[in-house]
Write a protein that holds these residues in place. Sequence first.
Motif, PDB file in Angstrom:
ATOM      1  N   LEU A   8      29.674  42.764  32.276  1.00  0.00           N
ATOM      2  CA  LEU A   8      30.608  42.507  31.178  1.00  0.00           C
ATOM      3  C   LEU A   8      30.243  41.206  30.477  1.00  0.00           C
ATOM      4  CD1 LEU A   8      33.090  43.332  29.577  1.00  0.00           C
ATOM      5  CD2 LEU A   8      34.499  42.218  31.344  1.00  0.00           C
ATOM      6  N   TYR A   9      29.907  40.178  31.235  1.00  0.00           N
ATOM      7  CA  TYR A   9      29.495  38.907  30.655  1.00  0.00           C
ATOM      8  C   TYR A   9      28.254  39.097  29.778  1.00  0.00           C
ATOM      9  CZ  TYR A   9      27.808  34.154  30.152  1.00  0.00           C
ATOM     10  OH  TYR A   9      27.365  32.964  29.629  1.00  0.00           O
ATOM     11  N   THR A  10      27.307  39.872  30.260  1.00  0.00           N
ATOM     12  CA  THR A  10      26.088  40.139  29.501  1.00  0.00           C
ATOM     13  C   THR A  10      26.416  40.835  28.184  1.00  0.00           C
ATOM     14  OG1 THR A  10      24.755  40.281  31.511  1.00  0.00           O
ATOM     15  CG2 THR A  10      23.861  41.334  29.542  1.00  0.00           C
ATOM     16  N   ARG A  11      27.291  41.811  28.240  1.00  0.00           N
ATOM     17  CA  ARG A  11      27.659  42.534  27.013  1.00  0.00           C
ATOM     18  C   ARG A  11      28.406  41.640  26.032  1.00  0.00           C
ATOM     19  NH1 ARG A  11      29.204  48.769  28.356  1.00  0.00           N
ATOM     20  NH2 ARG A  11      27.525  49.160  29.820  1.00  0.00           N
ATOM     21  N   ILE A  12      29.338  40.846  26.541  1.00  0.00           N
ATOM     22  CA  ILE A  12      30.086  39.947  25.661  1.00  0.00           C
ATOM     23  C   ILE A  12      29.150  38.907  25.049  1.00  0.00           C
ATOM     24  CG2 ILE A  12      31.824  38.101  25.607  1.00  0.00           C
ATOM     25  CD1 ILE A  12      33.397  39.768  27.707  1.00  0.00           C
ATOM     26  N   ILE A  37      39.512  39.728  28.073  1.00  0.00           N
ATOM     27  CA  ILE A  37      38.253  40.002  28.776  1.00  0.00           C
ATOM     28  C   ILE A  37      38.445  41.178  29.737  1.00  0.00           C
ATOM     29  CG2 ILE A  37      36.630  39.094  30.491  1.00  0.00           C
ATOM     30  CD1 ILE A  37      37.048  36.326  29.068  1.00  0.00           C
ATOM     31  N   CYS A  38      39.532  41.145  30.490  1.00  0.00           N
ATOM     32  CA  CYS A  38      39.797  42.239  31.442  1.00  0.00           C
ATOM     33  C   CYS A  38      40.046  43.557  30.711  1.00  0.00           C
ATOM     34  CB  CYS A  38      40.977  41.879  32.338  1.00  0.00           C
ATOM     35  SG  CYS A  38      40.615  40.519  33.475  1.00  0.00           S
ATOM     36  N   GLN A  43      37.950  48.957  28.724  1.00  0.00           N
ATOM     37  CA  GLN A  43      37.493  49.792  27.610  1.00  0.00           C
ATOM     38  C   GLN A  43      36.032  50.201  27.772  1.00  0.00           C
ATOM     39  OE1 GLN A  43      38.201  47.728  23.927  1.00  0.00           O
ATOM     40  NE2 GLN A  43      40.302  47.247  24.514  1.00  0.00           N
ATOM     41  N   LEU A  44      35.228  49.310  28.346  1.00  0.00           N
ATOM     42  CA  LEU A  44      33.794  49.574  28.500  1.00  0.00           C
ATOM     43  C   LEU A  44      33.452  50.258  29.825  1.00  0.00           C
ATOM     44  CD1 LEU A  44      32.389  46.201  27.086  1.00  0.00           C
ATOM     45  CD2 LEU A  44      32.450  48.431  25.947  1.00  0.00           C
ATOM     46  N   GLY A  45      34.465  50.577  30.617  1.00  0.00           N
ATOM     47  CA  GLY A  45      34.208  51.205  31.908  1.00  0.00           C
ATOM     48  C   GLY A  45      33.685  50.222  32.942  1.00  0.00           C
ATOM     49  N   LEU A  46      34.005  48.935  32.734  1.00  0.00           N
ATOM     50  CA  LEU A  46      33.588  47.876  33.649  1.00  0.00           C
ATOM     51  C   LEU A  46      34.820  47.086  34.096  1.00  0.00           C
ATOM     52  CD1 LEU A  46      30.562  46.604  31.534  1.00  0.00           C
ATOM     53  CD2 LEU A  46      30.409  47.847  33.697  1.00  0.00           C
ATOM     54  N   PRO A  47      35.722  47.725  34.840  1.00  0.00           N
ATOM     55  CA  PRO A  47      36.959  47.045  35.209  1.00  0.00           C
ATOM     56  C   PRO A  47      36.693  45.788  36.042  1.00  0.00           C
ATOM     57  CG  PRO A  47      36.686  49.040  36.497  1.00  0.00           C
ATOM     58  CD  PRO A  47      35.587  49.031  35.469  1.00  0.00           C
ATOM     59  N   VAL A  53      36.282  37.513  37.170  1.00  0.00           N
ATOM     60  CA  VAL A  53      35.741  36.849  35.982  1.00  0.00           C
ATOM     61  C   VAL A  53      35.584  35.358  36.262  1.00  0.00           C
ATOM     62  CG1 VAL A  53      36.179  36.243  33.564  1.00  0.00           C
ATOM     63  CG2 VAL A  53      36.654  38.562  34.387  1.00  0.00           C
ATOM     64  N   ARG A  54      36.607  34.738  36.834  1.00  0.00           N
ATOM     65  CA  ARG A  54      36.540  33.304  37.157  1.00  0.00           C
ATOM     66  C   ARG A  54      35.373  33.004  38.093  1.00  0.00           C
ATOM     67  NH1 ARG A  54      42.460  33.781  37.497  1.00  0.00           N
ATOM     68  NH2 ARG A  54      43.286  32.763  35.641  1.00  0.00           N
ATOM     69  N   GLU A  55      35.209  33.821  39.125  1.00  0.00           N
ATOM     70  CA  GLU A  55      34.128  33.602  40.088  1.00  0.00           C
ATOM     71  C   GLU A  55      32.767  33.745  39.423  1.00  0.00           C
ATOM     72  OE1 GLU A  55      34.875  36.259  43.356  1.00  0.00           O
ATOM     73  OE2 GLU A  55      36.661  35.136  43.974  1.00  0.00           O
ATOM     74  N   HIS A  56      32.628  34.735  38.556  1.00  0.00           N
ATOM     75  CA  HIS A  56      31.346  34.914  37.885  1.00  0.00           C
ATOM     76  C   HIS A  56      31.059  33.727  36.968  1.00  0.00           C
ATOM     77  CE1 HIS A  56      27.826  36.706  36.182  1.00  0.00           C
ATOM     78  NE2 HIS A  56      28.316  36.493  34.972  1.00  0.00           N
ATOM     79  N   LEU A  57      32.048  33.314  36.197  1.00  0.00           N
ATOM     80  CA  LEU A  57      31.847  32.175  35.293  1.00  0.00           C
ATOM     81  C   LEU A  57      31.498  30.912  36.069  1.00  0.00           C
ATOM     82  CD1 LEU A  57      34.703  32.787  32.710  1.00  0.00           C
ATOM     83  CD2 LEU A  57      32.251  33.160  32.381  1.00  0.00           C
ATOM     84  N   ALA A  58      32.113  30.729  37.220  1.00  0.00           N
ATOM     85  CA  ALA A  58      31.824  29.551  38.043  1.00  0.00           C
ATOM     86  C   ALA A  58      30.400  29.569  38.583  1.00  0.00           C
ATOM     87  CB  ALA A  58      32.830  29.458  39.187  1.00  0.00           C
ATOM     88  N   SER A  59      29.816  30.761  38.689  1.00  0.00           N
ATOM     89  CA  SER A  59      28.463  30.873  39.246  1.00  0.00           C
ATOM     90  C   SER A  59      27.368  30.655  38.204  1.00  0.00           C
ATOM     91  CB  SER A  59      28.271  32.251  39.888  1.00  0.00           C
ATOM     92  OG  SER A  59      28.102  33.257  38.883  1.00  0.00           O
TER      93      SER A  59
END
Length: 76
Positions: A8-12, A37-38, A43-47, A53-59
Amino acid sequence: MASNAAELYTRISSNPEQTQALFRQALQDPNGAMASICSLGDQLGLPVTTQEVREHLASLEDEDSQRWLVKARGGL
């Protein structure tokens, strides 16, 4: 689901208009930005959950993402 957050991050991030809109929303309404974001993930099939999201952004370690986070840190 963690991979959903990364995808999702990549798509955004590949859509500058969407990235900018979410950034502006995060500055004014951080929780609303997270909900957007959620919702976009659904909508994109990536629930994703807000925690995922927070954990991914922190990484993330790239400079652009870190600047984004510093400015939008409130709800993220």
